[in-house]
Design a protein around this motif. Structure first.
Motif, PDB file in Angstrom:
ATOM      1  N   GLU A   1       0.815  -1.222   0.000  1.00  0.00           N
ATOM      2  CA  GLU A   1       0.000   0.000   0.000  1.00  0.00           C
ATOM      3  C   GLU A   1       0.848   1.273   0.000  1.00  0.00           C
ATOM      4  O   GLU A   1       0.319   2.375   0.213  1.00  0.00           O
ATOM      5  CB  GLU A   1      -0.912   0.023   1.241  1.00  0.00           C
ATOM      6  CG  GLU A   1      -1.847  -1.176   1.340  1.00  0.00           C
ATOM      7  CD  GLU A   1      -2.829  -1.075   2.513  1.00  0.00           C
ATOM      8  OE1 GLU A   1      -2.925   0.010   3.123  1.00  0.00           O
ATOM      9  OE2 GLU A   1      -3.481  -2.080   2.812  1.00  0.00           O
ATOM     10  N   GLU A   2       2.153   1.135  -0.231  1.00  0.00           N
ATOM     11  CA  GLU A   2       3.060   2.276  -0.043  1.00  0.00           C
ATOM     12  C   GLU A   2       2.745   3.471  -0.933  1.00  0.00           C
ATOM     13  O   GLU A   2       3.009   4.629  -0.565  1.00  0.00           O
ATOM     14  CB  GLU A   2       4.509   1.850  -0.293  1.00  0.00           C
ATOM     15  CG  GLU A   2       5.055   0.817   0.685  1.00  0.00           C
ATOM     16  CD  GLU A   2       4.852  -0.615   0.228  1.00  0.00           C
ATOM     17  OE1 GLU A   2       4.007  -0.847  -0.666  1.00  0.00           O
ATOM     18  OE2 GLU A   2       5.531  -1.514   0.750  1.00  0.00           O
ATOM     19  N   ALA A   3       2.167   3.205  -2.105  1.00  0.00           N
ATOM     20  CA  ALA A   3       1.927   4.311  -3.048  1.00  0.00           C
ATOM     21  C   ALA A   3       0.950   5.338  -2.459  1.00  0.00           C
ATOM     22  O   ALA A   3       1.029   6.529  -2.780  1.00  0.00           O
ATOM     23  CB  ALA A   3       1.386   3.764  -4.372  1.00  0.00           C
ATOM     24  N   CYS A   4       0.041   4.884  -1.616  1.00  0.00           N
ATOM     25  CA  CYS A   4      -0.921   5.810  -0.998  1.00  0.00           C
ATOM     26  C   CYS A   4      -0.180   6.867  -0.188  1.00  0.00           C
ATOM     27  O   CYS A   4      -0.392   8.070  -0.353  1.00  0.00           O
ATOM     28  CB  CYS A   4      -1.884   5.065  -0.067  1.00  0.00           C
ATOM     29  SG  CYS A   4      -2.828   3.754  -0.859  1.00  0.00           S
TER      30      CYS A   4
ATOM     31  N   PRO B   1     -11.143  22.664   4.588  1.00  0.00           N
ATOM     32  CA  PRO B   1     -10.016  22.176   3.764  1.00  0.00           C
ATOM     33  C   PRO B   1      -9.481  20.818   4.204  1.00  0.00           C
ATOM     34  O   PRO B   1      -8.388  20.716   4.762  1.00  0.00           O
ATOM     35  CB  PRO B   1      -8.972  23.281   3.936  1.00  0.00           C
ATOM     36  CG  PRO B   1      -9.247  23.853   5.292  1.00  0.00           C
ATOM     37  CD  PRO B   1     -10.731  23.767   5.484  1.00  0.00           C
ATOM     38  N   VAL B   2     -10.260  19.777   3.957  1.00  0.00           N
ATOM     39  CA  VAL B   2      -9.836  18.419   4.295  1.00  0.00           C
ATOM     40  C   VAL B   2      -9.673  17.610   3.016  1.00  0.00           C
ATOM     41  O   VAL B   2     -10.518  17.668   2.123  1.00  0.00           O
ATOM     42  CB  VAL B   2     -10.874  17.694   5.183  1.00  0.00           C
ATOM     43  CG1 VAL B   2     -10.337  16.333   5.631  1.00  0.00           C
ATOM     44  CG2 VAL B   2     -11.259  18.535   6.388  1.00  0.00           C
ATOM     45  N   LEU B   3      -8.580  16.864   2.933  1.00  0.00           N
ATOM     46  CA  LEU B   3      -8.420  15.885   1.865  1.00  0.00           C
ATOM     47  C   LEU B   3      -8.625  14.507   2.481  1.00  0.00           C
ATOM     48  O   LEU B   3      -7.789  14.035   3.267  1.00  0.00           O
ATOM     49  CB  LEU B   3      -7.023  15.991   1.230  1.00  0.00           C
ATOM     50  CG  LEU B   3      -6.722  14.926   0.168  1.00  0.00           C
ATOM     51  CD1 LEU B   3      -7.708  15.018  -1.007  1.00  0.00           C
ATOM     52  CD2 LEU B   3      -5.285  15.041  -0.324  1.00  0.00           C
ATOM     53  N   PHE B   4      -9.757  13.894   2.191  1.00  0.00           N
ATOM     54  CA  PHE B   4     -10.056  12.560   2.712  1.00  0.00           C
ATOM     55  C   PHE B   4      -9.391  11.519   1.814  1.00  0.00           C
ATOM     56  O   PHE B   4      -9.653  11.499   0.600  1.00  0.00           O
ATOM     57  CB  PHE B   4     -11.567  12.324   2.761  1.00  0.00           C
ATOM     58  CG  PHE B   4     -12.274  13.150   3.803  1.00  0.00           C
ATOM     59  CD1 PHE B   4     -12.206  12.801   5.140  1.00  0.00           C
ATOM     60  CD2 PHE B   4     -13.018  14.273   3.450  1.00  0.00           C
ATOM     61  CE1 PHE B   4     -12.862  13.551   6.116  1.00  0.00           C
ATOM     62  CE2 PHE B   4     -13.676  15.029   4.408  1.00  0.00           C
ATOM     63  CZ  PHE B   4     -13.600  14.674   5.745  1.00  0.00           C
ATOM     64  N   CYS B   5      -8.540  10.704   2.410  1.00  0.00           N
ATOM     65  CA  CYS B   5      -7.799   9.702   1.639  1.00  0.00           C
ATOM     66  C   CYS B   5      -8.209   8.311   2.123  1.00  0.00           C
ATOM     67  O   CYS B   5      -7.724   7.831   3.149  1.00  0.00           O
ATOM     68  CB  CYS B   5      -6.293   9.881   1.832  1.00  0.00           C
ATOM     69  SG  CYS B   5      -5.710  11.530   1.400  1.00  0.00           S
ATOM     70  N   CYS B   6      -9.114   7.705   1.389  1.00  0.00           N
ATOM     71  CA  CYS B   6      -9.614   6.396   1.778  1.00  0.00           C
ATOM     72  C   CYS B   6      -8.758   5.313   1.128  1.00  0.00           C
ATOM     73  O   CYS B   6      -8.774   5.148  -0.096  1.00  0.00           O
ATOM     74  CB  CYS B   6     -11.076   6.248   1.350  1.00  0.00           C
ATOM     75  SG  CYS B   6     -11.748   4.622   1.734  1.00  0.00           S
TER      76      CYS B   6
ATOM     77  N   ALA C   1       2.045   4.799  -7.965  1.00  0.00           N
ATOM     78  CA  ALA C   1       2.379   5.962  -7.139  1.00  0.00           C
ATOM     79  C   ALA C   1       2.223   7.271  -7.905  1.00  0.00           C
ATOM     80  O   ALA C   1       1.809   8.293  -7.329  1.00  0.00           O
ATOM     81  CB  ALA C   1       3.804   5.827  -6.604  1.00  0.00           C
ATOM     82  N   THR C   2       2.550   7.255  -9.174  1.00  0.00           N
ATOM     83  CA  THR C   2       2.456   8.508  -9.926  1.00  0.00           C
ATOM     84  C   THR C   2       0.993   8.916 -10.108  1.00  0.00           C
ATOM     85  O   THR C   2       0.671  10.107 -10.115  1.00  0.00           O
ATOM     86  CB  THR C   2       3.145   8.394 -11.299  1.00  0.00           C
ATOM     87  OG1 THR C   2       2.478   7.383 -12.054  1.00  0.00           O
ATOM     88  CG2 THR C   2       4.604   8.034 -11.147  1.00  0.00           C
TER      89      THR C   2
END
Lengths: 324, 338
Positions: free
Chosen positions: B57-60, B179-184, B223-224
């Motif tokens: 899961e490292e790309a996240c 200003p929240v970036l939700f990263c699921c 990742a990109t």
């Protein structure tokens, strides 16, 4: 000297905090347009605007957690939870974040947050709106738990609570909001650490707080007519407990009673009783006595609700047995 | 606005033309090698308790962190070694924390699930699923009230979307335009139970869209692709566009925690996903674009191996916090009292 209600005293305290510190804002259900479910925040929206008097959805966990985050972000939030019964929906945030973050982070992240909520019974609102659960919160390390029982404390506890670098929960007994009393002018600051002797006496120490202080004082007056001179102590701060004040009184009176609207089992009254027994057992002339609410979900009918709650007569009768 | 741009595709995409691609590769490798070493240390009992690895899961972590500034905030989960490393916490203080040492980033008080760094605005390390989302809303509210153009990135897993706190936080953030970036990080399993057994609607970006929040899914084995999406979303959030939601489609190659026997996944499924390993995928992209010089990967690996070794040496040499400090930091002003 002016005569004001407990509600007005609390309202003045909030208004003063908003005027003194621009980091302070208030958030909760129905606090703005409605004016507060107990009208504590009435008209503050007009004066301070919707950014600082912030109506929230019915999302106790969400907005209590947001209060914690805002405190981490440099604000000084006052979060109002309508009643302690609803605070259970936010218990995760209060326990697992507000109370734990400083310790879990090795001292890096303190949470300067104040959460206010109404507590207690007496208005026939049944089993889901009447309980006194502040003792549960007093179980949690990392929290300061306050129970203003007087006009002075309603007026004075909020500001030092906001100055505390850590989370403070303020429990306001719902039956006190209409209580009137005199307030000195100019107003003198109060501390949020110590218990207070509200009536001096030599023969019995009655320990009460919040909604039961009036009951204890009423009982003490009745006991005086019957020849028992009771001292009444107002706990004020339920965590950490000012044990020294309690013990100092009990070692003089040799009799101790706790009057608590919470349930008896596993309770704050049990904790106080245990501390007295642990610390000054040989100064006691009789076992510690407790007058608590009956261990039932609160019934609606008036006569049943009265039967659940500690009444003046219950305290008087228990005191007579204790001091016999 | 609701976007739904699926970036999943088997073909080799181009890496960013500057050295950003190399940076992403380096950070993913640092996380991977660090966590592989954690497994060894767990086997010899130097690390105890729960240990949740993000291998696969490292790309996240690296894609999102690359889009953030130092002033932005990060709220994470109990699977957060990678987030912490990519945010800039040193391997030394993380490893010391995992070994329960005073020199750890949380003085050994937190362990694997509670990494913190106030100076880097890394707000942890939350082991209650969805418990960090309201915090992120509050951090963003503080920025809004103080007119600071900062973003709070909040990581959580697919399991969190079943929690009430997820919905409360999404609603608050959208309602107040914060200003929240939700990263699921959707790795398809809430611990061991697949999404389709726990959710009536498995399109998580669609759930976010129901809060009128721009949301889209991203191939997070690339990742990109994560970095592109995160940059786009972060810029929009910072520009006042309100909260954004990224569904990062990912997969963990190892079990949920060291205790998990992993009975619920087919071995062939895991092998299939390993074919899309984000590290080999990015190496292929960089090679394809001629951005990886001869021997460069080997030199990178050697440097990272040395960094991991140094972290272990640092942690092993660390000290135990004196037990008489046990009650320190219960409160800020003293030992807490009772």
């Amino acid at each position: 000297m002016s005569v004001i209600t407990y509600r007005e005293a609390m309202r003045q305290a909030i208004r003063e905090a908003l005027l003194r510190d621009e980091r302070v804002f208030v958030m909760g259900e129905d606090i703005g347009h409605y004016g507060g479910s107990y009208a504590v925040t009435l008209d503050l929206l007009e004066e301070f605007g919707p950014e600082r008097i912030r109506d929230t959805p019915l999302s106790e966990s969400g907005f209590v957690g947001a209060g914690i985050g805002a405190a981490l972000g440099g604000m000084r939030p006052i979060v109002e939870v309508m009643t302690v019964n609803f605070s259970l929906l936010a218990l995760d945030q209060i326990m697992n974040n507000a109370a734990s973050l400083l310790y879990m982070s090795g001292g890096q992240l303190n949470v300067p947050l104040v959460i206010r909520m109404a507590t207690g019974a007496g208005r026939q609102v049944g089993a889901q709106h009447s309980h006194s659960l502040e003792g549960w919160f007093a179980h949690i390390p990392g929290l300061r738990i306050l129970a203003p029982a007087t006009i002075e404390d309603a007026r004075g506890m909020l500001w030092p609570a906001l100055e505390d670098p850590d989370p403070v929960l303020i429990f306001e007994h719902a039956m006190l909001y209409n209580q009137e009393g005199e307030l000195e002018e100019p107003f003198q600051p109060v501390d949020i650490k110590s218990a207070a002797v509200r009536r001096s006496g030599d023969e019995l120490t009655i320990i009460a707080y919040g909604g039961t202080l009036r009951t204890a004082l009423g009982a003490a007056e009745e006991l005086a007519t019957q020849g028992i001179d009771a001292e009444v102590i107002d706990l004020r701060c339920l965590r950490p407990l000012d044990t020294a004040t309690l013990l100092s009184s009990v070692t003089r009176t040799h009799h101790a009673m706790v009057v608590d609207e919470g349930w008896r089992s596993g309770s704050l009254s049990a904790e106080i009783s245990a501390r007295i027994t642990e610390e000054v057992f040989y100064d006691l002339d009789a076992p510690v006595s407790r007058v608590c609410s009956a261990e039932v979900p609160m019934p609606y009918a008036k006569h049943l609700e009265d039967a659940v709650l500690p009444q003046v007569l219950d305290v008087v009768n228990a005191a007579k047995v204790l001091c016999a | 606005m609701t976007e739904s741009t699926t970036n999943v595709g088997p073909e080799v995409q181009s890496a960013p033309s500057d050295n950003r691609g190399l940076h992403l590769l380096q950070e993913m490798l640092r996380i991977r090698r660090f966590e592989e070493r954690c497994v060894e240390l767990y086997s010899r009992s130097a690390i105890r308790g729960f240990l949740h690895l993000a291998i696969g899961e490292e790309a996240c972590a690296v894609g999102v962190m690359a889009a953030l500034s130092r002033e932005d905030a990060v709220v994470s989960t109990y699977r957060e070694h990678g987030h912490a490393i990519a945010r800039g916490l040193s391997m030394r203080v993380i490893m010391a924390e995992l070994e329960g040492k005073l020199e750890g980033c949380s003085r050994g008080r937190g362990g694997s699930m509670h990494l913190f760094d106030g100076t880097q605005r890394f707000y942890g390390g939350n082991a209650i699923v969805a418990g960090g989302l309201p915090l992120a809303v509050g951090l963003a509210l503080a920025d809004h009230l103080q007119s600071r153009p900062r973003v709070t990135a909040c990581f959580f897993g697919d399991g969190a979307v079943a929690e009430g706190e997820f919905h409360e936080a999404m609603n608050l953030a959208a309602l107040w335009h914060l200003p929240v970036l939700f990263c699921c990080e959707n790795n398809l399993y809430a611990m061991g139970t697949p999404l389709q057994f726990t959710e009536s609607e498995t399109d998580l970006a669609l759930k976010a869209a129901s809060y009128r929040m721009p949301s889209w899914e991203v191939d997070a084995m690339d990742a990109t692709a994560v970095e592109r999406a995160a940059r786009e979303a972060t810029e929009a959030v910072r520009a006042g566009g309100g909260p954004h939601f990224l569904e990062l489609r990912t997969y963990r190659f190892r079990s949920h925690s060291m205790y998990d026997p992993d009975r619920y996944r087919d071995k062939s499924e895991i092998e299939r996903w390993k074919q899309r390993d984000p590290i080999t995928t990015l190496v292929a992209q960089l090679n394809h674009d001629g951005q990886l010089a001869d021997g460069q990967l080997e030199r990178l690996e050697a440097a990272i191996a040395a960094e991991v070794e140094d972290a272990v040496t640092f942690a092993d040499a660390g000290t135990d916090e004196p037990v008489d400090e046990l009650t320190r930091f219960v409160t800020s002003t003293g030992t807490g009292g009772s």
